[in-house]
Design a protein around this motif. Structure first.
Motif, PDB file in Angstrom:
ATOM      1  N   MET A   1       0.846  -1.197   0.000  1.00  0.00           N
ATOM      2  CA  MET A   1       0.000   0.000   0.000  1.00  0.00           C
ATOM      3  C   MET A   1       0.877   1.241   0.000  1.00  0.00           C
ATOM      4  SD  MET A   1      -2.891   1.128   2.757  1.00  0.00           S
ATOM      5  CE  MET A   1      -3.746   2.688   2.608  1.00  0.00           C
ATOM      6  N   THR A   3       1.223   5.296   0.601  1.00  0.00           N
ATOM      7  CA  THR A   3       0.663   6.472   1.253  1.00  0.00           C
ATOM      8  C   THR A   3       1.339   7.703   0.688  1.00  0.00           C
ATOM      9  OG1 THR A   3       0.254   5.258   3.301  1.00  0.00           O
ATOM     10  CG2 THR A   3       0.322   7.649   3.455  1.00  0.00           C
ATOM     11  N   GLU A  58       5.890   3.541   1.342  1.00  0.00           N
ATOM     12  CA  GLU A  58       5.238   2.246   1.492  1.00  0.00           C
ATOM     13  C   GLU A  58       5.093   1.914   2.979  1.00  0.00           C
ATOM     14  OE1 GLU A  58       7.056  -0.894   2.351  1.00  0.00           O
ATOM     15  OE2 GLU A  58       8.640   0.441   2.989  1.00  0.00           O
ATOM     16  N   GLU A  59       4.474   0.791   3.268  1.00  0.00           N
ATOM     17  CA  GLU A  59       4.044   0.478   4.632  1.00  0.00           C
ATOM     18  C   GLU A  59       5.162   0.511   5.659  1.00  0.00           C
ATOM     19  OE1 GLU A  59       1.929  -3.179   4.560  1.00  0.00           O
ATOM     20  OE2 GLU A  59       0.214  -2.363   3.467  1.00  0.00           O
ATOM     21  N   ARG A  60       6.379   0.113   5.247  1.00  0.00           N
ATOM     22  CA  ARG A  60       7.488   0.088   6.211  1.00  0.00           C
ATOM     23  C   ARG A  60       8.214   1.412   6.301  1.00  0.00           C
ATOM     24  NH1 ARG A  60       9.902  -5.320   3.738  1.00  0.00           N
ATOM     25  NH2 ARG A  60       9.071  -4.231   1.917  1.00  0.00           N
ATOM     26  N   ALA A 114      10.474  -3.539  -0.769  1.00  0.00           N
ATOM     27  CA  ALA A 114       9.073  -3.137  -0.748  1.00  0.00           C
ATOM     28  C   ALA A 114       8.337  -3.769  -1.930  1.00  0.00           C
ATOM     29  CB  ALA A 114       8.961  -1.615  -0.822  1.00  0.00           C
TER      30      ALA A 114
END
Length: 201
Positions: A1, A3, A58-60, A114
């Motif tokens: 995902m 952001t 990304e999420e991380r 990622a």
């Protein structure tokens, strides 16, 4: 995902170095562009406190995308470096026209791990840039892009068209491109059905 984060230059804070290092890895290491650098970061005279940035994370937390927005009533990349791309016309100067530059969706360094859908992320980033520019009063975007971007925008259904004939710079074909901020572009980026609400600082 993915952001998206939208910030002005003066409010980048800890993201300034991360963004500069990301741009260095993409535009200098990967693409081989000859650009100004400072302490391992890619940045130029158009990176100012009032410059608007859209950053994809990304999420991380790894930066995997970026875009830069500049109003054309101030100095900007096309007007100062590539004005010949619009000949015989002259680069626009208007607070209703903004330049989109340093656009990238790419995994580099640590973010190689990622997992992102590049085409979906590209649409997300362009949508965020359109929303951010429109919130500043923009009605059109102008870009300096590799020729391949023309095909990508067409495939996405974005209302885009040439602002001049493609020319070779450092052996690569580039061109100036208009992106209209209109209903066609918004539909193609899914903004009509699912508008983005961005917070800028």
């Amino acid at each position: 995902m993915l952001t998206t984060i939208t910030r002005t230059g003066k409010n980048l804070a800890g993201l300034r170095r991360t963004l500069g290092e990301y741009r260095y890895k993409v535009f200098i290491d990967q693409l081989g562009w000859q650009l100004p650098t400072t302490d391992g970061m890619e940045q130029d005279q158009f990176d100012q406190d009032d410059t608007l940035y859209v950053i994809g994370v990304e999420e991380r937390g790894a930066v995997v995308a970026c875009a830069r927005l500049l109003p054309t009533n101030h100095p900007y990349l096309l007007s100062e470096v590539f004005p010949f791309l619009m000949e015989p016309a002259v680069p626009p100067r208007s607070d209703r026209i903004w330049e989109l530059s340093r656009f990238s969706v790419s995994r580099v360094g640590e973010s190689d791990r990622a997992i992102i859908d590049v085409e979906k992320a590209t649409r997300t980033m362009l949508a965020a840039a359109v929303v951010a520019a429109e919130e500043q009063g923009a009605e059109r975007l102008i870009t300096v892009s590799p020729l391949g971007i023309e095909r990508l925008l067409s495939r996405m259904g974005v209302h885009a068209h040439r602002a001049g004939q493609p020319q070779r710079v450092f052996g690569r074909p580039i061109f100036a491109c208009w992106i209209e901020i209109d209903e066609q572009t918004k539909r193609s980026l899914l903004l009509a059905q699912d508008p983005l609400h961005l917070t800028m600082g």
